[in-house]
Design a protein around this motif. Sequence first.
Motif, PDB file in Angstrom:
ATOM      1  N   GLY A  91       0.782  -1.232   0.000  1.00  0.00           N
ATOM      2  CA  GLY A  91       0.000   0.000   0.000  1.00  0.00           C
ATOM      3  C   GLY A  91       0.812   1.279   0.000  1.00  0.00           C
ATOM      4  O   GLY A  91       0.257   2.371   0.040  1.00  0.00           O
ATOM      5  N   ILE A  92       2.106   1.154  -0.061  1.00  0.00           N
ATOM      6  CA  ILE A  92       2.921   2.362   0.045  1.00  0.00           C
ATOM      7  C   ILE A  92       3.067   3.062  -1.301  1.00  0.00           C
ATOM      8  O   ILE A  92       2.904   2.443  -2.349  1.00  0.00           O
ATOM      9  N   VAL A  93       3.313   4.338  -1.250  1.00  0.00           N
ATOM     10  CA  VAL A  93       3.642   5.130  -2.434  1.00  0.00           C
ATOM     11  C   VAL A  93       5.090   5.582  -2.289  1.00  0.00           C
ATOM     12  O   VAL A  93       5.476   6.107  -1.236  1.00  0.00           O
ATOM     13  N   ILE A  94       5.869   5.341  -3.313  1.00  0.00           N
ATOM     14  CA  ILE A  94       7.258   5.811  -3.287  1.00  0.00           C
ATOM     15  C   ILE A  94       7.440   6.825  -4.408  1.00  0.00           C
ATOM     16  O   ILE A  94       6.982   6.597  -5.536  1.00  0.00           O
ATOM     17  N   GLY A  95       8.064   7.902  -4.082  1.00  0.00           N
ATOM     18  CA  GLY A  95       8.197   8.962  -5.065  1.00  0.00           C
ATOM     19  C   GLY A  95       9.592   9.533  -5.138  1.00  0.00           C
ATOM     20  O   GLY A  95      10.422   9.333  -4.254  1.00  0.00           O
TER      21      GLY A  95
ATOM     22  N   ARG B 262      11.373  22.566  -3.494  1.00  0.00           N
ATOM     23  CA  ARG B 262      11.299  21.152  -3.826  1.00  0.00           C
ATOM     24  C   ARG B 262      10.075  20.897  -4.700  1.00  0.00           C
ATOM     25  O   ARG B 262       9.017  21.490  -4.473  1.00  0.00           O
ATOM     26  N   GLU B 263      10.220  20.021  -5.674  1.00  0.00           N
ATOM     27  CA  GLU B 263       9.081  19.681  -6.522  1.00  0.00           C
ATOM     28  C   GLU B 263       8.972  18.167  -6.673  1.00  0.00           C
ATOM     29  O   GLU B 263       9.971  17.450  -6.664  1.00  0.00           O
ATOM     30  N   GLY B 264       7.753  17.716  -6.813  1.00  0.00           N
ATOM     31  CA  GLY B 264       7.520  16.306  -7.054  1.00  0.00           C
ATOM     32  C   GLY B 264       7.829  15.965  -8.494  1.00  0.00           C
ATOM     33  O   GLY B 264       7.477  16.714  -9.404  1.00  0.00           O
ATOM     34  N   VAL B 265       8.506  14.873  -8.711  1.00  0.00           N
ATOM     35  CA  VAL B 265       8.899  14.442 -10.046  1.00  0.00           C
ATOM     36  C   VAL B 265       8.038  13.281 -10.517  1.00  0.00           C
ATOM     37  O   VAL B 265       7.434  13.330 -11.591  1.00  0.00           O
ATOM     38  N   SER B 266       7.970  12.240  -9.698  1.00  0.00           N
ATOM     39  CA  SER B 266       7.248  11.046 -10.098  1.00  0.00           C
ATOM     40  C   SER B 266       6.976  10.188  -8.879  1.00  0.00           C
ATOM     41  O   SER B 266       7.749  10.201  -7.922  1.00  0.00           O
ATOM     42  N   CYS B 267       5.878   9.455  -8.913  1.00  0.00           N
ATOM     43  CA  CYS B 267       5.536   8.526  -7.838  1.00  0.00           C
ATOM     44  C   CYS B 267       4.992   7.238  -8.432  1.00  0.00           C
ATOM     45  O   CYS B 267       4.472   7.225  -9.562  1.00  0.00           O
ATOM     46  N   ILE B 268       5.078   6.170  -7.638  1.00  0.00           N
ATOM     47  CA  ILE B 268       4.540   4.886  -8.045  1.00  0.00           C
ATOM     48  C   ILE B 268       3.955   4.186  -6.834  1.00  0.00           C
ATOM     49  O   ILE B 268       4.501   4.267  -5.730  1.00  0.00           O
TER      50      ILE B 268
ATOM     51  N   SER C 121       2.851   0.773  -4.719  1.00  0.00           N
ATOM     52  CA  SER C 121       3.595  -0.469  -4.494  1.00  0.00           C
ATOM     53  C   SER C 121       3.211  -1.547  -5.509  1.00  0.00           C
ATOM     54  O   SER C 121       4.036  -2.381  -5.878  1.00  0.00           O
ATOM     55  N   SER C 122       1.982  -1.520  -5.972  1.00  0.00           N
ATOM     56  CA  SER C 122       1.547  -2.502  -6.966  1.00  0.00           C
ATOM     57  C   SER C 122       2.093  -2.185  -8.346  1.00  0.00           C
ATOM     58  O   SER C 122       2.079  -3.027  -9.241  1.00  0.00           O
ATOM     59  N   GLY C 123       2.562  -0.946  -8.510  1.00  0.00           N
ATOM     60  CA  GLY C 123       3.027  -0.517  -9.825  1.00  0.00           C
ATOM     61  C   GLY C 123       1.907  -0.106 -10.751  1.00  0.00           C
ATOM     62  O   GLY C 123       2.142   0.341 -11.870  1.00  0.00           O
ATOM     63  N   GLY C 124       0.689  -0.223 -10.273  1.00  0.00           N
ATOM     64  CA  GLY C 124      -0.457   0.054 -11.126  1.00  0.00           C
ATOM     65  C   GLY C 124      -0.794   1.518 -11.262  1.00  0.00           C
ATOM     66  O   GLY C 124      -1.583   1.906 -12.131  1.00  0.00           O
ATOM     67  N   SER C 125      -0.226   2.336 -10.419  1.00  0.00           N
ATOM     68  CA  SER C 125      -0.532   3.757 -10.462  1.00  0.00           C
ATOM     69  C   SER C 125       0.760   4.546 -10.449  1.00  0.00           C
ATOM     70  O   SER C 125       1.618   4.330  -9.591  1.00  0.00           O
ATOM     71  N   THR C 126       0.885   5.443 -11.415  1.00  0.00           N
ATOM     72  CA  THR C 126       2.077   6.290 -11.489  1.00  0.00           C
ATOM     73  C   THR C 126       1.672   7.739 -11.697  1.00  0.00           C
ATOM     74  O   THR C 126       0.576   8.044 -12.172  1.00  0.00           O
ATOM     75  N   TYR C 127       2.579   8.621 -11.312  1.00  0.00           N
ATOM     76  CA  TYR C 127       2.384  10.063 -11.496  1.00  0.00           C
ATOM     77  C   TYR C 127       3.677  10.643 -12.033  1.00  0.00           C
ATOM     78  O   TYR C 127       4.768  10.228 -11.620  1.00  0.00           O
ATOM     79  N   TYR C 128       3.534  11.594 -12.949  1.00  0.00           N
ATOM     80  CA  TYR C 128       4.689  12.315 -13.468  1.00  0.00           C
ATOM     81  C   TYR C 128       4.374  13.801 -13.503  1.00  0.00           C
ATOM     82  O   TYR C 128       3.281  14.209 -13.900  1.00  0.00           O
TER      83      TYR C 128
ATOM     84  N   GLY D  58      -0.481   9.399  -0.601  1.00  0.00           N
ATOM     85  CA  GLY D  58      -0.472  10.072  -1.887  1.00  0.00           C
ATOM     86  C   GLY D  58       0.887  10.618  -2.253  1.00  0.00           C
ATOM     87  O   GLY D  58       1.870  10.506  -1.517  1.00  0.00           O
ATOM     88  N   CYS D  59       0.925  11.244  -3.414  1.00  0.00           N
ATOM     89  CA  CYS D  59       2.199  11.707  -3.978  1.00  0.00           C
ATOM     90  C   CYS D  59       2.373  13.199  -3.747  1.00  0.00           C
ATOM     91  O   CYS D  59       2.292  13.984  -4.682  1.00  0.00           O
ATOM     92  N   ARG D  60       2.580  13.559  -2.526  1.00  0.00           N
ATOM     93  CA  ARG D  60       2.882  14.949  -2.184  1.00  0.00           C
ATOM     94  C   ARG D  60       4.016  14.938  -1.177  1.00  0.00           C
ATOM     95  O   ARG D  60       4.104  14.066  -0.329  1.00  0.00           O
ATOM     96  N   GLY D  61       4.880  15.926  -1.294  1.00  0.00           N
ATOM     97  CA  GLY D  61       6.001  15.984  -0.361  1.00  0.00           C
ATOM     98  C   GLY D  61       5.538  16.015   1.083  1.00  0.00           C
ATOM     99  O   GLY D  61       6.135  15.389   1.953  1.00  0.00           O
TER     100      GLY D  61
END
Length: 121
Positions: A31-35, A45-51, A53-60, A102-105
Amino acid sequence: EVQLVESGGGLVQAGGSLRLSCAASGFTFDGIVIGWFRQAPGKEREGVSCISSSGGSTYYADSVKGRFTISNDNAKNTVYLKMNSLKPEDTAVYYCAAGWSGCRGSSMDYWGKGTLVTVSS
Protein backbone atom coordinates in the motif's frame (compact mmCIF):
# COMPACT_ATOMS: atom_id res chain seq x y z
CA GLU A 1 15.10 1.12 11.10
CA VAL A 2 13.56 2.68 8.04
CA GLN A 3 16.03 3.51 5.31
CA LEU A 4 15.78 4.91 1.82
CA VAL A 5 19.08 4.96 -0.01
CA GLU A 6 19.38 6.68 -3.38
CA SER A 7 22.07 5.99 -5.93
CA GLY A 8 22.80 6.60 -9.59
CA GLY A 9 23.25 10.34 -9.68
CA GLY A 10 26.12 11.98 -11.47
CA LEU A 11 27.21 14.33 -14.22
CA VAL A 12 25.76 13.87 -17.68
CA GLN A 13 25.58 15.95 -20.83
CA ALA A 14 22.31 17.34 -22.06
CA GLY A 15 20.44 14.71 -24.00
CA GLY A 16 21.96 11.91 -21.97
CA SER A 17 20.40 9.42 -19.58
CA LEU A 18 20.71 8.30 -15.99
CA ARG A 19 18.93 5.73 -13.87
CA LEU A 20 18.36 6.48 -10.23
CA SER A 21 17.72 3.72 -7.72
CA CYS A 22 16.03 3.89 -4.34
CA ALA A 23 16.62 0.91 -2.07
CA ALA A 24 14.11 0.74 0.75
CA SER A 25 14.23 -1.22 3.98
CA GLY A 26 12.60 -1.29 7.37
CA PHE A 27 8.96 -1.06 6.33
CA THR A 28 6.40 -3.01 4.41
CA PHE A 29 5.75 -2.14 0.79
CA ASP A 30 2.06 -3.00 1.01
CA GLY A 31 0.00 0.00 0.00
CA ILE A 32 2.92 2.36 0.04
CA VAL A 33 3.64 5.13 -2.43
CA ILE A 34 7.26 5.81 -3.29
CA GLY A 35 8.20 8.96 -5.06
CA TRP A 36 11.04 11.00 -6.41
CA PHE A 37 11.32 14.67 -5.56
CA ARG A 38 13.98 17.15 -6.55
CA GLN A 39 15.33 20.44 -5.38
CA ALA A 40 17.51 22.70 -7.45
CA PRO A 41 19.65 25.44 -5.86
CA GLY A 42 17.50 28.39 -4.89
CA LYS A 43 14.28 26.64 -5.84
CA GLU A 44 11.53 24.90 -3.97
CA ARG A 45 11.30 21.15 -3.83
CA GLU A 46 9.08 19.68 -6.52
CA GLY A 47 7.52 16.31 -7.05
CA VAL A 48 8.90 14.44 -10.05
CA SER A 49 7.25 11.05 -10.10
CA CYS A 50 5.54 8.53 -7.84
CA ILE A 51 4.54 4.89 -8.05
CA SER A 52 2.24 2.73 -5.97
CA SER A 53 3.60 -0.47 -4.49
CA SER A 54 1.55 -2.50 -6.97
CA GLY A 55 3.03 -0.52 -9.82
CA GLY A 56 -0.46 0.05 -11.13
CA SER A 57 -0.53 3.76 -10.46
CA THR A 58 2.08 6.29 -11.49
CA TYR A 59 2.38 10.06 -11.50
CA TYR A 60 4.69 12.31 -13.47
CA ALA A 61 5.22 16.02 -13.29
CA ASP A 62 4.46 17.74 -16.59
CA SER A 63 8.10 18.78 -16.87
CA VAL A 64 9.29 15.17 -17.08
CA LYS A 65 6.44 13.39 -18.87
CA GLY A 66 7.67 11.43 -21.85
CA ARG A 67 11.28 11.60 -20.64
CA PHE A 68 11.29 9.92 -17.23
CA THR A 69 9.98 6.47 -16.33
CA ILE A 70 9.40 5.19 -12.81
CA SER A 71 9.32 1.50 -12.02
CA ASN A 72 9.59 -0.79 -9.04
CA ASP A 73 10.98 -4.18 -8.18
CA ASN A 74 9.17 -5.29 -5.04
CA ALA A 75 11.33 -8.40 -4.74
CA LYS A 76 14.29 -6.07 -4.27
CA ASN A 77 12.35 -3.33 -2.45
CA THR A 78 13.76 -0.94 -5.01
CA VAL A 79 12.26 1.84 -7.08
CA TYR A 80 13.94 3.15 -10.19
CA LEU A 81 13.72 6.42 -12.08
CA LYS A 82 15.00 6.21 -15.64
CA MET A 83 15.72 9.67 -16.94
CA ASN A 84 16.18 10.19 -20.66
CA SER A 85 16.72 13.31 -22.76
CA LEU A 86 18.07 15.13 -19.75
CA LYS A 87 18.11 18.91 -19.79
CA PRO A 88 20.19 21.38 -17.79
CA GLU A 89 17.02 22.35 -15.92
CA ASP A 90 16.84 18.80 -14.56
CA THR A 91 19.91 19.56 -12.47
CA ALA A 92 18.98 19.07 -8.82
CA VAL A 93 19.35 16.88 -5.78
CA TYR A 94 16.91 14.02 -6.24
CA TYR A 95 15.29 12.56 -3.16
CA CYS A 96 13.44 9.31 -2.72
CA ALA A 97 10.51 9.39 -0.32
CA ALA A 98 7.83 7.00 0.89
CA GLY A 99 4.42 7.35 2.46
CA TRP A 100 0.88 6.08 2.56
CA SER A 101 -1.08 9.21 1.74
CA GLY A 102 -0.47 10.07 -1.89
CA CYS A 103 2.20 11.71 -3.98
CA ARG A 104 2.88 14.95 -2.18
CA GLY A 105 6.00 15.98 -0.36
CA SER A 106 3.96 16.87 2.71
CA SER A 107 2.45 13.40 2.83
CA MET A 108 5.70 11.48 2.72
CA ASP A 109 6.79 9.85 5.95
CA TYR A 110 10.31 8.79 5.06
CA TRP A 111 13.05 10.48 3.06
CA GLY A 112 16.41 9.51 1.70
CA LYS A 113 19.45 11.76 1.81
CA GLY A 114 19.41 12.50 -1.89
CA THR A 115 21.61 12.03 -4.91
CA LEU A 116 22.93 14.87 -7.07
CA VAL A 117 22.15 14.97 -10.77
CA THR A 118 24.03 17.53 -12.82
CA VAL A 119 23.22 18.03 -16.50
CA SER A 120 25.72 20.08 -18.46
CA SER A 121 24.78 22.04 -21.56
